[in-house]
Design an enzyme around this catalytic site. Structure first.
Site, PDB file in Angstrom:
ATOM      1  N   CYS A  14      37.907  48.151  42.730  1.00 13.25           N
ATOM      2  CA  CYS A  14      38.727  47.047  42.214  1.00 13.25           C
ATOM      3  C   CYS A  14      39.147  46.083  43.321  1.00 13.25           C
ATOM      4  CB  CYS A  14      39.920  47.563  41.427  1.00 13.25           C
ATOM      5  SG  CYS A  14      41.003  48.680  42.325  1.00 13.25           S
ATOM      6  N   HIS A 113      45.706  49.787  41.077  1.00 15.65           N
ATOM      7  CA  HIS A 113      44.565  48.958  40.679  1.00 15.65           C
ATOM      8  C   HIS A 113      44.808  47.539  41.177  1.00 15.65           C
ATOM      9  CE1 HIS A 113      41.315  47.366  38.249  1.00 15.65           C
ATOM     10  NE2 HIS A 113      42.159  46.542  37.632  1.00 15.65           N
ATOM     11  N   ASP A 128      41.537  40.274  36.107  1.00 15.49           N
ATOM     12  CA  ASP A 128      41.469  41.737  36.198  1.00 15.49           C
ATOM     13  C   ASP A 128      40.059  42.198  35.845  1.00 15.49           C
ATOM     14  OD1 ASP A 128      41.725  44.513  35.927  1.00 15.49           O
ATOM     15  OD2 ASP A 128      43.581  44.386  34.774  1.00 15.49           O
TER      16      ASP A 128
END
Length: 174
Positions: A14, A113, A128
């Site tokens: 991520c 994250h 995202d």
């Protein structure tokens, strides 16, 4: 969302996705981030800036990657009042939010994250990598509210990214 670069979540990369989504192009690979981690701790045989074998890079790697691209990164937490920020100077935001992986109500993993927010063509987007596509947040006022809501969650950290040279455009590269 035509024309907006958006990498989707792959393994625990991520940080790579957030960086590339923020920059609106594929700039960093996992190998690049591994190399930055080794540069930060050259005396260690194990890269201390990521989860072994998985990715999941820490803030030191994210900050160094952005600094190498001539951006400054400032850290904030829930004590920040987003209304106090001058959004004209901000290139984007990187959030590090608590996340958990669960199966059938059994928590398998707790972690963080990385998520990027960026203003593109006058609109703020949530980039995202876990989203199917970028999600429009809206105006500066809308992103202030979004950030206030997100920062109230325990453990969320916010990193404000500003260009070292104020002439950086908010437009994606052609």
């Amino acid at each position: 969302m035509s024309g907006i670069y958006h990498e989707k979540q792959e393994r625990m990369l991520c940080a790579k996705h957030a960086l590339n989504n923020l920059l609106q192009r594929s700039v960093f690979t996992a190998e690049d981030l591994d190399s930055i981690g080794r540069q930060l701790s050259p005396a260690n045989w194990l890269n201390q800036h990521k989860t072994p074998f998985l990715g999941n890079y820490d803030i030191n790697v994210v900050m160094k990657a952005l600094q190498d691209m001539s951006y400054t990164v400032s850290w904030f937490d829930k004590r920040l009042n987003p209304a106090d920020q001058n959004f004209e100077e901000i290139f984007g935001f990187i959030l590090n939010i608590p996340t958990a992986i669960s199966v059938a109500f059994v928590n398998l993993w707790n972690g963080k994250h990385w998520v990027a927010l960026r203003k593109i063509n006058g609109v703020w987007y949530n980039l995202d990598s876990k989203l199917q596509e970028p999600r429009a947040i809206g105006t500066d006022q809308d992103v202030r509210k979004f950030l206030q809501d997100v920062l109230q969650k325990d453990g969320t950290n916010l990193f404000v990214v500003k260009p070292e040279n104020p002439g950086v455009s908010d437009q994606p590269p052609s």
